[in-house]
Scaffold this motif. Structure first.
Motif, PDB file in Angstrom:
ATOM      1  N   THR A   1       0.825  -1.198   0.000  1.00 35.23           N
ATOM      2  CA  THR A   1       0.000   0.000   0.000  1.00 35.23           C
ATOM      3  C   THR A   1       0.861   1.251   0.000  1.00 35.23           C
ATOM      4  O   THR A   1       0.580   2.209  -0.718  1.00 35.23           O
ATOM      5  CB  THR A   1      -0.933   0.007   1.222  1.00 35.23           C
ATOM      6  N   ASP A   2       1.941   1.235   0.794  1.00 34.95           N
ATOM      7  CA  ASP A   2       2.837   2.386   0.826  1.00 34.95           C
ATOM      8  C   ASP A   2       3.343   2.722  -0.564  1.00 34.95           C
ATOM      9  O   ASP A   2       3.342   3.877  -0.989  1.00 34.95           O
ATOM     10  CB  ASP A   2       4.051   2.109   1.735  1.00 34.95           C
ATOM     11  N   VAL A   3       3.812   1.705  -1.248  1.00 36.52           N
ATOM     12  CA  VAL A   3       4.402   1.930  -2.558  1.00 36.52           C
ATOM     13  C   VAL A   3       3.332   2.389  -3.554  1.00 36.52           C
ATOM     14  O   VAL A   3       3.540   3.319  -4.330  1.00 36.52           O
ATOM     15  CB  VAL A   3       5.100   0.654  -3.069  1.00 36.52           C
ATOM     16  N   THR A   4       2.193   1.746  -3.504  1.00 35.21           N
ATOM     17  CA  THR A   4       1.125   2.118  -4.418  1.00 35.21           C
ATOM     18  C   THR A   4       0.671   3.555  -4.170  1.00 35.21           C
ATOM     19  O   THR A   4       0.457   4.332  -5.100  1.00 35.21           O
ATOM     20  CB  THR A   4      -0.073   1.160  -4.263  1.00 35.21           C
TER      21      THR A   4
ATOM     22  N   LYS B   1       5.046   1.202  -8.644  1.00 31.99           N
ATOM     23  CA  LYS B   1       4.585  -0.164  -8.815  1.00 31.99           C
ATOM     24  C   LYS B   1       5.365  -1.148  -7.932  1.00 31.99           C
ATOM     25  O   LYS B   1       6.573  -1.319  -8.103  1.00 31.99           O
ATOM     26  CB  LYS B   1       4.715  -0.588 -10.287  1.00 31.99           C
ATOM     27  N   PRO B   2       4.683  -1.777  -6.990  1.00 35.13           N
ATOM     28  CA  PRO B   2       5.352  -2.755  -6.136  1.00 35.13           C
ATOM     29  C   PRO B   2       5.362  -4.129  -6.784  1.00 35.13           C
ATOM     30  O   PRO B   2       4.515  -4.445  -7.610  1.00 35.13           O
ATOM     31  CB  PRO B   2       4.484  -2.771  -4.876  1.00 35.13           C
TER      32      PRO B   2
ATOM     33  N   ASP C   1       8.899  -0.318  -9.008  1.00 33.81           N
ATOM     34  CA  ASP C   1       9.070   0.001 -10.430  1.00 33.81           C
ATOM     35  C   ASP C   1      10.122  -0.904 -11.071  1.00 33.81           C
ATOM     36  O   ASP C   1      10.971  -0.434 -11.844  1.00 33.81           O
ATOM     37  CB  ASP C   1       9.463   1.470 -10.619  1.00 33.81           C
ATOM     38  N   ASN C   2      10.115  -2.161 -10.671  1.00 36.06           N
ATOM     39  CA  ASN C   2      11.042  -3.166 -11.195  1.00 36.06           C
ATOM     40  C   ASN C   2      12.508  -2.933 -10.840  1.00 36.06           C
ATOM     41  O   ASN C   2      13.397  -3.534 -11.433  1.00 36.06           O
ATOM     42  CB  ASN C   2      10.900  -3.300 -12.717  1.00 36.06           C
ATOM     43  N   VAL C   3      12.751  -2.066  -9.875  1.00 32.47           N
ATOM     44  CA  VAL C   3      14.100  -1.899  -9.363  1.00 32.47           C
ATOM     45  C   VAL C   3      14.179  -2.623  -8.024  1.00 32.47           C
ATOM     46  O   VAL C   3      13.310  -2.434  -7.178  1.00 32.47           O
ATOM     47  CB  VAL C   3      14.435  -0.402  -9.160  1.00 32.47           C
ATOM     48  N   PRO C   4      15.217  -3.461  -7.815  1.00 31.50           N
ATOM     49  CA  PRO C   4      15.332  -4.157  -6.527  1.00 31.50           C
ATOM     50  C   PRO C   4      15.434  -3.147  -5.393  1.00 31.50           C
ATOM     51  O   PRO C   4      16.173  -2.166  -5.507  1.00 31.50           O
ATOM     52  CB  PRO C   4      16.642  -4.933  -6.655  1.00 31.50           C
ATOM     53  N   TRP C   5      14.683  -3.374  -4.357  1.00 29.75           N
ATOM     54  CA  TRP C   5      14.569  -2.359  -3.322  1.00 29.75           C
ATOM     55  C   TRP C   5      15.127  -2.838  -1.986  1.00 29.75           C
ATOM     56  O   TRP C   5      15.927  -2.177  -1.360  1.00 29.75           O
ATOM     57  CB  TRP C   5      13.093  -1.987  -3.162  1.00 29.75           C
ATOM     58  N   SER C   6      14.705  -4.008  -1.593  1.00 25.04           N
ATOM     59  CA  SER C   6      15.131  -4.533  -0.296  1.00 25.04           C
ATOM     60  C   SER C   6      14.860  -6.022  -0.236  1.00 25.04           C
ATOM     61  O   SER C   6      14.093  -6.555  -1.029  1.00 25.04           O
ATOM     62  CB  SER C   6      14.376  -3.836   0.837  1.00 25.04           C
TER      63      SER C   6
END
Lengths: 259, 259
Positions: free
Chosen positions: B98-101, B106-107, B144-149
DNA sequence: TAGTGGTCTAGACCACCTC
DNA sequence: AGGTGGTCTAGACCACTAC
């Protein structure tokens, strides 16, 4: 599996050996010299240096001229951020001093006060005009004569007017939080922002940070019941510090002490 | 003032230019090529590379084969750790989703479950025997398709016995915290430890981290009123994440929104 | 194909530390 | 004095990206 370049293979081998404790303290923290490694891996000295540079940038080893490469060791110091200045504790340096002393180590700090226009990000958090006057109380902290952290606290001009000792160069014996409370300005809550990055050259110099060691940034904005009253930016050496927060009911934890 | 080596002088000049926005987005994020810089600074290409390597290790620029050097940009994502899983919020991924959205991004996440002996540091925090059985729920998160964590949560064996769905591979719809609460195991408090360091090669691969970017480590141990029930280790890309804690009375802050 | 960065070499000289 | 890492050069060839 694609073929790795020679300097990476070399780094992988050495990393493995380090992790397995081949160069573990207290015996032989020193790695073989660059030329020995060059022979061993059948590579030029420059290639060996590339491999070692990788390990340095990972924070596994350090180098010093004339001495050689050593594996790093660190025993981080823990800071309890959620307890740090709860009513009963004074703020400026005192909590730090007692914490360090209790850990059986020697604290030391230098201190100075400045009056300057508030930087943009600070002004925003203090909710004052950018470049409006602010008091900066700056602290450079050491443990056992090793640079540990820097701490910069900004107070807005209106607060310094109400509490003039903030802008005076000397230490505030009882702690700034108490001093402010005595003048009717009570800090009722704060907002912490934590981030990390590689040090700027200035930070690296102040904290004597070598390559491969990031800094831990801790920005705390303190609020009275009416408005922001201060903003503190602490810059830690990432290899020597860890921050803790206790939230909610912690009674179980303290019973049978995990340190 | 002692004389600086050429590659440092070169790095200082370029660092300055970068800070002044000479290569600022959106126009010309690209730096001149190595050979151009070699001409400009009257140095060999290798010396230029040393200087650029410095800036890379400071996290200011990145390089890619065939393309050149670019200044980095980052807009960190903020995670409110003190709110993260307060009673009303479900835990696993949901809050993250929800945070990302809500941030208009895009999560995406991959997920897996393992059963393994508890690593020593985890066992200590969960207060179980080292190498005793533990359930690991592991999550690899993208924005957004970038590795985050990455996030690894360990549950002790006794808990998995009481709450068997923990060890099942599927997602737990309502969130693990709620699932546990429904079975009478309520998390009443937690202890957070935050640190930073350079990524291991594995972490660098998983998170697609380039040189000069540290990781932010967040270890949360959750407690019921009787004992530790879980230990979560989150590894963030340091350039893309920031953690927040709200402590005490925050009413002033939310009034006139500092984001 | 041309230009970019990535890898690697061989050798020179300097700065620092230890003996 | 001898060994260590630090700086710098000149040149070679490879790998990737763009056109």
């Amino acid at each position: 599996m694609s073929k790795q370049p020679k300097y990476r293979q070399l780094a992988d081998v050495l990393r493995r050996e380090i992790e397995e404790g081949a160069y573990a303290p207290p015996n032989k923290r020193r790695l073989p010299s660059e030329s020995e490694l060059a022979t061993r891996f059948d590579a030029s000295r420059n290639t060996v240096r590339s491999g070692l540079a990788l390990l340095v940038s990972e924070g596994l080893i350090t180098s010093s001229q004339g001495l050689g490469y050593e594996v790093t060791r660190h025993e981080p110091f823990e800071l309890n951020a959620s307890r740090f200045e709860n009513l009963n504790f004074p703020q400026h340096g005192d909590s730090y001093n007692t914490d360090v002393t209790n850990a059986g180590r020697k604290p030391h700090q230098t201190f100075r006060v400045e009056i300057l226009p508030a930087p943009k990000d600070i002004a925003q958090r203090l909710r004052v005009e950018p470049d409006s006057r602010a008091v900066l109380r700056f602290c450079h902290r050491y443990v056992d004569n090793v640079p540990w952290s820097t701490q910069a606290t900004y107070y807005p001009a209106w607060l310094a007017d109400e509490a003039p000792r903030l802008a005076e160069p000397g230490d505030i014996e009882e702690g700034t939080t108490r001093y402010l409370a005595a003048r009717g300005i009570e800090q009722v809550g704060y907002f912490d922002e934590i981030s990390t990055r590689m040090p700027t050259p200035d930070e690296a110099r102040l904290l004597e940070i070598g390559a491969g060691v990031p800094v831990l940034l801790w920005m705390r904005t303190g609020y009275s019941s009416e408005r922001p009253i201060r903003c503190t930016i602490t810059t830690f050496r990432g290899d020597l510090n860890r921050m803790n927060y206790e939230i909610g009911d912690q009674s179980v934890r303290s019973e049978n002490g995990i340190q």
